[in-house]
Write a protein that holds these residues in place. Structure first.
Motif, PDB file in Angstrom:
ATOM      1  N   TYR A  15       0.822  -1.197   0.000  1.00  0.00           N
ATOM      2  CA  TYR A  15       0.000   0.000   0.000  1.00  0.00           C
ATOM      3  C   TYR A  15       0.861   1.254   0.000  1.00  0.00           C
ATOM      4  O   TYR A  15       0.553   2.239  -0.647  1.00  0.00           O
ATOM      5  N   GLY A  16       1.975   1.233   0.698  1.00  0.00           N
ATOM      6  CA  GLY A  16       2.821   2.406   0.805  1.00  0.00           C
ATOM      7  C   GLY A  16       3.803   2.582  -0.325  1.00  0.00           C
ATOM      8  O   GLY A  16       4.426   3.631  -0.448  1.00  0.00           O
ATOM      9  N   CYS A  17       3.954   1.598  -1.169  1.00  0.00           N
ATOM     10  CA  CYS A  17       4.944   1.706  -2.240  1.00  0.00           C
ATOM     11  C   CYS A  17       4.521   2.742  -3.266  1.00  0.00           C
ATOM     12  O   CYS A  17       3.351   2.969  -3.487  1.00  0.00           O
ATOM     13  N   SER A  18       5.507   3.352  -3.897  1.00  0.00           N
ATOM     14  CA  SER A  18       5.205   4.416  -4.859  1.00  0.00           C
ATOM     15  C   SER A  18       5.606   4.011  -6.269  1.00  0.00           C
ATOM     16  O   SER A  18       6.157   4.790  -7.013  1.00  0.00           O
ATOM     17  N   PHE A  19       5.359   2.776  -6.639  1.00  0.00           N
ATOM     18  CA  PHE A  19       5.646   2.339  -7.997  1.00  0.00           C
ATOM     19  C   PHE A  19       4.363   2.373  -8.815  1.00  0.00           C
ATOM     20  O   PHE A  19       3.276   2.499  -8.269  1.00  0.00           O
ATOM     21  N   GLY A  20       4.507   2.297 -10.115  1.00  0.00           N
ATOM     22  CA  GLY A  20       3.331   2.246 -10.977  1.00  0.00           C
ATOM     23  C   GLY A  20       2.577   3.548 -11.052  1.00  0.00           C
ATOM     24  O   GLY A  20       1.357   3.567 -11.018  1.00  0.00           O
ATOM     25  N   ARG A  21       3.280   4.640 -11.148  1.00  0.00           N
ATOM     26  CA  ARG A  21       2.651   5.955 -11.200  1.00  0.00           C
ATOM     27  C   ARG A  21       2.005   6.217 -12.556  1.00  0.00           C
ATOM     28  O   ARG A  21       2.404   5.631 -13.559  1.00  0.00           O
ATOM     29  N   PRO A  22       1.036   7.162 -12.594  1.00  0.00           N
ATOM     30  CA  PRO A  22       0.442   7.539 -13.882  1.00  0.00           C
ATOM     31  C   PRO A  22       1.490   8.157 -14.807  1.00  0.00           C
ATOM     32  O   PRO A  22       2.481   8.726 -14.356  1.00  0.00           O
ATOM     33  N   LEU A  23       1.235   8.078 -16.076  1.00  0.00           N
ATOM     34  CA  LEU A  23       2.091   8.665 -17.088  1.00  0.00           C
ATOM     35  C   LEU A  23       2.035  10.186 -16.973  1.00  0.00           C
ATOM     36  O   LEU A  23       0.970  10.760 -16.728  1.00  0.00           O
ATOM     37  N   SER A  24       3.163  10.838 -17.138  1.00  0.00           N
ATOM     38  CA  SER A  24       3.223  12.300 -17.109  1.00  0.00           C
ATOM     39  C   SER A  24       2.357  12.880 -18.221  1.00  0.00           C
ATOM     40  O   SER A  24       2.356  12.381 -19.350  1.00  0.00           O
ATOM     41  N   LYS A  47      -8.771   2.440  -6.622  1.00  0.00           N
ATOM     42  CA  LYS A  47      -7.402   2.392  -7.139  1.00  0.00           C
ATOM     43  C   LYS A  47      -7.146   1.016  -7.728  1.00  0.00           C
ATOM     44  O   LYS A  47      -7.328   0.002  -7.057  1.00  0.00           O
ATOM     45  N   VAL A  48      -6.739   0.972  -8.986  1.00  0.00           N
ATOM     46  CA  VAL A  48      -6.437  -0.309  -9.626  1.00  0.00           C
ATOM     47  C   VAL A  48      -4.942  -0.557  -9.605  1.00  0.00           C
ATOM     48  O   VAL A  48      -4.147   0.359  -9.764  1.00  0.00           O
ATOM     49  N   GLN A  49      -4.585  -1.817  -9.372  1.00  0.00           N
ATOM     50  CA  GLN A  49      -3.187  -2.239  -9.489  1.00  0.00           C
ATOM     51  C   GLN A  49      -3.084  -3.191 -10.667  1.00  0.00           C
ATOM     52  O   GLN A  49      -3.871  -4.138 -10.786  1.00  0.00           O
ATOM     53  N   ILE A  50      -2.112  -2.902 -11.524  1.00  0.00           N
ATOM     54  CA  ILE A  50      -1.867  -3.709 -12.713  1.00  0.00           C
ATOM     55  C   ILE A  50      -0.478  -4.323 -12.581  1.00  0.00           C
ATOM     56  O   ILE A  50       0.482  -3.621 -12.251  1.00  0.00           O
ATOM     57  N   PHE A  51      -0.411  -5.632 -12.802  1.00  0.00           N
ATOM     58  CA  PHE A  51       0.857  -6.349 -12.729  1.00  0.00           C
ATOM     59  C   PHE A  51       1.100  -7.124 -14.014  1.00  0.00           C
ATOM     60  O   PHE A  51       0.160  -7.522 -14.705  1.00  0.00           O
ATOM     61  N   GLN A  52       2.365  -7.374 -14.282  1.00  0.00           N
ATOM     62  CA  GLN A  52       2.787  -8.201 -15.406  1.00  0.00           C
ATOM     63  C   GLN A  52       2.687  -9.670 -15.020  1.00  0.00           C
ATOM     64  O   GLN A  52       2.831 -10.030 -13.856  1.00  0.00           O
ATOM     65  N   THR A  70       2.985  -2.497 -12.418  1.00  0.00           N
ATOM     66  CA  THR A  70       3.073  -1.654 -13.599  1.00  0.00           C
ATOM     67  C   THR A  70       2.337  -0.352 -13.346  1.00  0.00           C
ATOM     68  O   THR A  70       2.753   0.712 -13.785  1.00  0.00           O
ATOM     69  N   PHE A  71       1.219  -0.436 -12.621  1.00  0.00           N
ATOM     70  CA  PHE A  71       0.397   0.742 -12.324  1.00  0.00           C
ATOM     71  C   PHE A  71      -0.303   0.515 -10.996  1.00  0.00           C
ATOM     72  O   PHE A  71      -0.683  -0.594 -10.674  1.00  0.00           O
ATOM     73  N   GLY A  72      -0.511   1.596 -10.240  1.00  0.00           N
ATOM     74  CA  GLY A  72      -1.216   1.487  -8.969  1.00  0.00           C
ATOM     75  C   GLY A  72      -1.673   2.826  -8.438  1.00  0.00           C
ATOM     76  O   GLY A  72      -1.075   3.360  -7.516  1.00  0.00           O
ATOM     77  N   GLU A  73      -2.727   3.391  -9.019  1.00  0.00           N
ATOM     78  CA  GLU A  73      -3.239   4.697  -8.600  1.00  0.00           C
ATOM     79  C   GLU A  73      -4.741   4.776  -8.840  1.00  0.00           C
ATOM     80  O   GLU A  73      -5.310   3.975  -9.575  1.00  0.00           O
ATOM     81  N   GLY A  78     -11.682  10.021 -14.191  1.00  0.00           N
ATOM     82  CA  GLY A  78     -12.289   8.808 -14.716  1.00  0.00           C
ATOM     83  C   GLY A  78     -11.385   7.887 -15.506  1.00  0.00           C
ATOM     84  O   GLY A  78     -11.842   6.861 -16.003  1.00  0.00           O
ATOM     85  N   TYR A  79     -10.083   8.224 -15.623  1.00  0.00           N
ATOM     86  CA  TYR A  79      -9.178   7.394 -16.428  1.00  0.00           C
ATOM     87  C   TYR A  79      -7.845   7.177 -15.732  1.00  0.00           C
ATOM     88  O   TYR A  79      -7.352   8.053 -15.025  1.00  0.00           O
ATOM     89  N   VAL A  80      -7.271   6.004 -15.965  1.00  0.00           N
ATOM     90  CA  VAL A  80      -5.887   5.740 -15.585  1.00  0.00           C
ATOM     91  C   VAL A  80      -5.096   5.626 -16.885  1.00  0.00           C
ATOM     92  O   VAL A  80      -5.558   5.013 -17.855  1.00  0.00           O
ATOM     93  N   VAL A  81      -3.935   6.278 -16.901  1.00  0.00           N
ATOM     94  CA  VAL A  81      -3.058   6.246 -18.065  1.00  0.00           C
ATOM     95  C   VAL A  81      -1.692   5.816 -17.563  1.00  0.00           C
ATOM     96  O   VAL A  81      -1.102   6.483 -16.706  1.00  0.00           O
ATOM     97  N   GLY A  82      -1.205   4.700 -18.060  1.00  0.00           N
ATOM     98  CA  GLY A  82       0.052   4.163 -17.569  1.00  0.00           C
ATOM     99  C   GLY A  82       0.975   3.710 -18.677  1.00  0.00           C
ATOM    100  O   GLY A  82       0.624   3.762 -19.868  1.00  0.00           O
ATOM    101  N   ARG A  83       2.151   3.264 -18.255  1.00  0.00           N
ATOM    102  CA  ARG A  83       3.191   2.786 -19.155  1.00  0.00           C
ATOM    103  C   ARG A  83       3.538   1.353 -18.784  1.00  0.00           C
ATOM    104  O   ARG A  83       3.637   1.009 -17.616  1.00  0.00           O
ATOM    105  N   ALA A  84       3.730   0.522 -19.796  1.00  0.00           N
ATOM    106  CA  ALA A  84       4.166  -0.859 -19.577  1.00  0.00           C
ATOM    107  C   ALA A  84       5.261  -1.191 -20.576  1.00  0.00           C
ATOM    108  O   ALA A  84       5.338  -0.580 -21.648  1.00  0.00           O
ATOM    109  N   ASP A  85       6.100  -2.143 -20.215  1.00  0.00           N
ATOM    110  CA  ASP A  85       7.085  -2.638 -21.169  1.00  0.00           C
ATOM    111  C   ASP A  85       6.353  -3.276 -22.346  1.00  0.00           C
ATOM    112  O   ASP A  85       5.289  -3.883 -22.173  1.00  0.00           O
ATOM    113  N   ALA A  86       6.928  -3.142 -23.531  1.00  0.00           N
ATOM    114  CA  ALA A  86       6.329  -3.744 -24.731  1.00  0.00           C
ATOM    115  C   ALA A  86       6.393  -5.263 -24.654  1.00  0.00           C
ATOM    116  O   ALA A  86       7.241  -5.838 -23.974  1.00  0.00           O
ATOM    117  N   ASP A  87       5.470  -5.895 -25.351  1.00  0.00           N
ATOM    118  CA  ASP A  87       5.433  -7.347 -25.516  1.00  0.00           C
ATOM    119  C   ASP A  87       5.324  -8.091 -24.182  1.00  0.00           C
ATOM    120  O   ASP A  87       5.994  -9.108 -23.963  1.00  0.00           O
TER     121      ASP A  87
END
Length: 193
Positions: A15-24, A47-52, A70-73, A78-87
């Motif tokens: 819960y306290g980790c700050s990884f998976g931030r929204p895209l700038s 808050k949705v958490q997305i994992f690989q 990968t994302f956690g905010e 109304g939208y989450v916009v994130g970044r993930a590694d390709a493939d």
């Protein structure tokens, strides 16, 4: 008792980790080794958490325990916009119900018969996946899935103007997972077209 203490410690750590931030909002188009994704999420206190992970031989998503989120905010307008590694293969693996007044926000995990969005990440793309509306039903989470590409594009035009022209419809599946049911769970999902 030890299991409960370990679970509480893990929950606090995650819960306290700050990884998976929204895209700038100043982001330019993605490079070939990354993908930008957009998902509609309502209400705004979920808050949705997305994992690989990967999809196993019985078509269940298996989370990679060696990867950070990968994302956690919570969503922005109304939208989450994130970044993930390709493939890679990504999935929403937990949902936190923020603002309930609890010390630790209630969180939900798709397990057993609960379905969750699972998607692949084509390199160099900006993809819209879907919209999801969450409802807490006494310790179980109901997820209602729908599509609204036009509304997602309008959100990008106002908030990520450099990305909006490149937006494409991404592919996703609603799949079961191999996640443990030690937490609150999803009610089997409803899909609305």
């Amino acid at each position: 008792m030890l299991k409960l203490i370990a679970l509480l410690g893990l929950s606090l750590m995650l819960y306290g980790c700050s990884f998976g931030r929204p895209l700038s909002k100043e982001a330019k188009l993605p490079k070939s080794d990354e993908t930008y994704f957009i998902i509609g999420v309502k209400p705004s206190n979920y808050k949705v958490q997305i994992f690989q992970g990967s999809i196993n031989n019985v078509e269940r998503f298996t989370q990679n325990p060696l990867k950070n989120a990968t994302f956690g905010e919570v969503p922005d307008k109304g939208y989450v916009v994130g970044r993930a590694d390709a493939d890679t293969i990504q999935a929403i693996t937990s949902v936190y119900h923020e603002g309930t007044g609890s010390f630790i926000s209630p969180f939900f995990t798709p397990c057993k018969d609960g379905l969750t969005p699972v998607f692949s990440t084509p390199g160099g793309k900006v993809i819209y996946l879907l919209d999801v509306y969450y409802e807490n039903h006494g310790g179980k989470l109901k997820a209602i899935y729908s599509q609204n590409f036009g509304r997602a594009k309008k959100y990008l035009e106002k908030n990520y103007p450099d990305l909006a022209p490149a937006l494409e419809q991404g592919d996703y599946s609603l799949l079961k997972t191999t996640l443990s049911c030690d937490y609150n769970v999803y009610i089997p999902a409803i899909q609305v077209e």
